[in-house]
Design an enzyme around this catalytic site. Structure first.
Site, PDB file in Angstrom:
ATOM      1  CG  ASN A 119      -1.879  -1.175   1.173  1.00  0.00           C
ATOM      2  OD1 ASN A 119      -2.834  -1.142   0.397  1.00  0.00           O
ATOM      3  ND2 ASN A 119      -1.608  -2.219   1.945  1.00  0.00           N
ATOM      4  CD  GLU A 120       4.617   1.493  -2.764  1.00  0.00           C
ATOM      5  OE1 GLU A 120       4.956   2.219  -1.800  1.00  0.00           O
ATOM      6  OE2 GLU A 120       5.389   0.665  -3.281  1.00  0.00           O
ATOM      7  N   PRO A 121       2.115   5.277  -0.984  1.00  0.00           N
ATOM      8  CG  PRO A 121       3.886   6.773  -0.774  1.00  0.00           C
ATOM      9  CD  PRO A 121       3.570   5.363  -1.148  1.00  0.00           C
TER      10      PRO A 121
ATOM     11  CB  SER B  11      -2.839   3.038  -0.054  1.00  0.00           C
ATOM     12  OG  SER B  11      -1.890   2.565  -0.964  1.00  0.00           O
TER      13      SER B  11
END
Ligand code: F6R
Length: 636
Positions: free
Chosen positions: A173-175, A177
């Site tokens: 879950n990257e920036p 998300s």
């Protein structure tokens, strides 16, 4: 550190005790060593498994991959093998998998989990769930919904284990998300792909996407244990536990979880307010090192040299307690720090009489990058200077360089009519090994040897520039490194014995060791461990030596940590640069540059000149450049 000791749930006598770090927005427990983190977290998981078993229930674990949880998995395997921890009532759900990805690929998280845990414990195969990197695009969404359903059917996750990425990601879950996200196909952040580039032998081989549990899936776990190990995680660790909750740093969502904790080692804790500047976070126990740190911090904060600091500066900057606790005047305290730093400045690191010294270089360029100026100084001052290259560094050589060198040798043989059917055949094999290599796969053993040879000849060229002749170079080729892969084995007796033999042979008065002890899985740390074990072995035989630690290419010690600062003149810095240039395969563009885009020689010079600037600003003599060292005194 500003913290208190809290009890562990593990009842064993030897269980390590975590320290609770204050001034954070979620419970944060720090241990001195990464091994203690491993034991503590594995202990928590084992307790859950046993309790659930006792109640006739399953334990449902959410598991992570990456370098961080490997030690926890090793400890769980040990608990299974030595203490009979039973996994038959355990169900697991892994966080993520690259997409697309075959499960038997060396990069697959599926393969990772079986190799690092499942093959070694008695978990029923059907209890293991790992996101599938082979699901066709059209079916991914349905597959993800099904994964969520299976987690719910299992009763939800009891414990979710997490690592943290440099972007602050949890799972993938990257920036950006969403808090409500569930299992889905996502695009990887460029920073994450850069971090994975090493393992994939180049960023271009890292998949663009992954299937990951969502933030909501993770937040639904009854307990969350997030891990961070090593100095390279210290900045993001601070942001995760001290800054505001934002989807730009998904790990901050955990601050809102009712039962989450961050378990970290002291290196990852180093940027936390309560550790970095504990006087800002409450009462502290003033040790001499902390006093030195605080006084230097104050001098830098108020932009005054040490000897111009006044009592008012202490009072206006949260350091009144320091004055009270030390029971000394401001002048006395400042003077002591000044004299301490001044006495560490050392133009003759080997002393006045000729000594034998060894620089242990984990890879074939750390010697000149990290302490090239001191090497030059020691060699110029007539000391018997040796360099021990601990690994071949072969994985960091580009295929193009291996190909160019192979072509050179072939044409050399032809030129001098030394070629034969045998050499032609070997040449053909080598070129086809290189051409047919599958992207992201390890090299053939022959190509690995060629790459190792390239680095060996570069090391010799660099050492000669630094004034150390080839006869004093020792290529140790330590076995732990020889996996042919980016992943390395833990150190073994053979590694320790190789170092011990060199110590027995040379009986050095001084040795220099790359002290990147905070990086829990890196080659530098493994090399340092082997040396420290070997020192113990030879100490029992009466061989003792002075040990100085230097930092690797990435960071310098903080000013308060530096115990010896070796001044470098412009001419020495220039020679050091020439020595670094000898490492052609790492020049212009390195295969493993880390997160810093600068070339190694630029990093080296920036670092030594900025240390000199710090000394200058503190009111100590103004030097062109300084290399910093810390003395090892039996404790990592
Ligand atoms: C792995 C995962 C990632 C990693 C994170 C840290 O399953 O989901 O979030 O936990 O990238 O990776 P390491 O531990 O290799 O630094």
């Amino acid at each position: 550190m500003s913290q208190s000791t809290i009890p562990t749930s593990d009842s064993s006598q030897t269980a390590p005790q975590p320290r609770r770090i204050h001034h954070t927005k979620m419970p944060t427990l720090a241990f001195e060593l990464s091994e203690e983190v491993d034991r503590y977290v594995a202990g928590q998981i084992a307790t859950l498994i046993r309790e659930k078993k006792g109640a006739g229930q399953n334990a449902v674990l959410g598991l992570a991959t990456g370098s961080t949880p490997i030690g926890v998995y090793r400890e769980l395997i040990r608990l299974h093998e030595e203490e009979g921890l039973d996994f038959t009532n355990v169900l697991t759900f892994n966080l993520d998998e690259y997409w697309p990805m075959e499960p038997d690929s060396i990069h697959s998280y599926n393969r990772f989990m079986w190799e690092n845990l499942f093959h070694h414990i008695n978990i029923p195969k059907e209890n293991v769930h790992i996101p599938d990197g082979t699901v066709p695009l059209a079916k991914v969404e349905a597959w993800c919904d099904d994964y969520e359903r299976k987690i719910q059917e299992a009763g939800g996750l009891d414990i979710q284990l997490l690592g943290i990425g440099r972007t602050g990601h949890i799972g993938f879950n990257e920036p950006g998300s969403s808090r409500n996200s569930t299992t889905r196909l996502v695009a990887l952040d460029p920073k994450t792909r850069k971090d994975a580039a090493g393992e994939f032998y180049g960023e271009e081989n890292v998949p663009m996407q992954a299937v990951t549990m969502g933030v909501n899936t993770i937040m639904n776990a009854r307990q969350i244990i997030m891990l961070a190990l090593g100095e390279h995680k210290s900045k993001i660790t601070r942001i995760a536990v001290e800054d505001e909750v934002t989807d730009q740093v998904p790990s901050t969502f955990l601050q809102k979880h009712p039962n989450s904790m961050f378990v970290i080692d002291s290196a990852a804790a180093s940027q936390l307010t309560a550790v970095r500047i504990p006087w800002m976070a409450g009462l502290v126990e003033w040790t001499p090192l902390l006093v030195k740190k605080a006084v230097i911090w104050l001098s830098q904060r108020v932009k005054k040299p040490l000897l111009k600091l006044e009592e008012a500066d202490f009072m206006e900057n949260h350091l009144i307690n320091l004055l009270r606790a030390c029971n000394k005047s401001c002048e006395e305290i400042v003077h002591e720090v000044f004299l301490d730093m001044q006495s560490g400045i050392c133009n003759k690191p080997g002393g006045d009489k000729p000594i034998t010294a060894i620089c242990f270089s984990p890879h074939p360029d750390d010697d000149v990058i990290s302490m090239g100026g001191t090497l030059i100084t020691l060699a110029d001052q007539g000391h018997d200077m040796h360099i021990a290259y601990m690994t071949s560094g072969n994985i960091a050589v580009f295929d193009e360089d291996a190909s160019r060198h192979t072509k050179f040798v072939n044409q050399f043989l032809e030129l001098f009519k030394l070629d034969s059917g045998e050499t032609a055949q070997l040449y053909k094999k080598l070129m086809s090994d290189l051409e047919e290599k599958i992207a992201g796969e390890p090299d053939s053993p022959e190509i690995q040897s060629i790459k190792g040879l390239i680095r060996k000849t570069e090391a010799a060229a660099g050492a000669i520039q630094a004034g150390v002749p080839e006869s004093k170079l020792h290529f140790l080729d330590m076995p732990f490194y020889q996996t042919g892969d980016v992943k390395k084995n833990p150190i073994g007796e053979a590694d320790v014995e190789i170092v011990a033999n060199l110590l027995r042979e040379l009986k050095p008065d001084q040795i220099y060791v790359a002290g990147d002890l905070s990086d829990p899985h890196g080659t530098h740390r493994v090399c340092a461990q082997a040396i420290i074990k070997a020192l113990d072995v030879v100490k029992a035989e009466g061989i003792e030596t002075e040990v100085w630690l230097y930092r690797g290419a990435w960071e310098e010690y903080e000013p308060h940590e530096i115990e010896r600062a070796v001044p470098l003149s412009p001419a020495v810095v220039h020679r050091k640069r020439t020595a670094i240039f000898a490492h052609e395969s790492q020049k212009d563009q390195a295969l493993f540059p880390g997160s810093d885009a600068r070339e190694f020689w630029v990093r080296a010079e920036d670092r030594t000149t900025s240390t000199a600037r710090v000394y200058d600003e503190l009111g100590l003599p103004e030097f062109y450049a300084l290399e910093g060292f810390v003395q090892y005194r039996g404790q990592l």
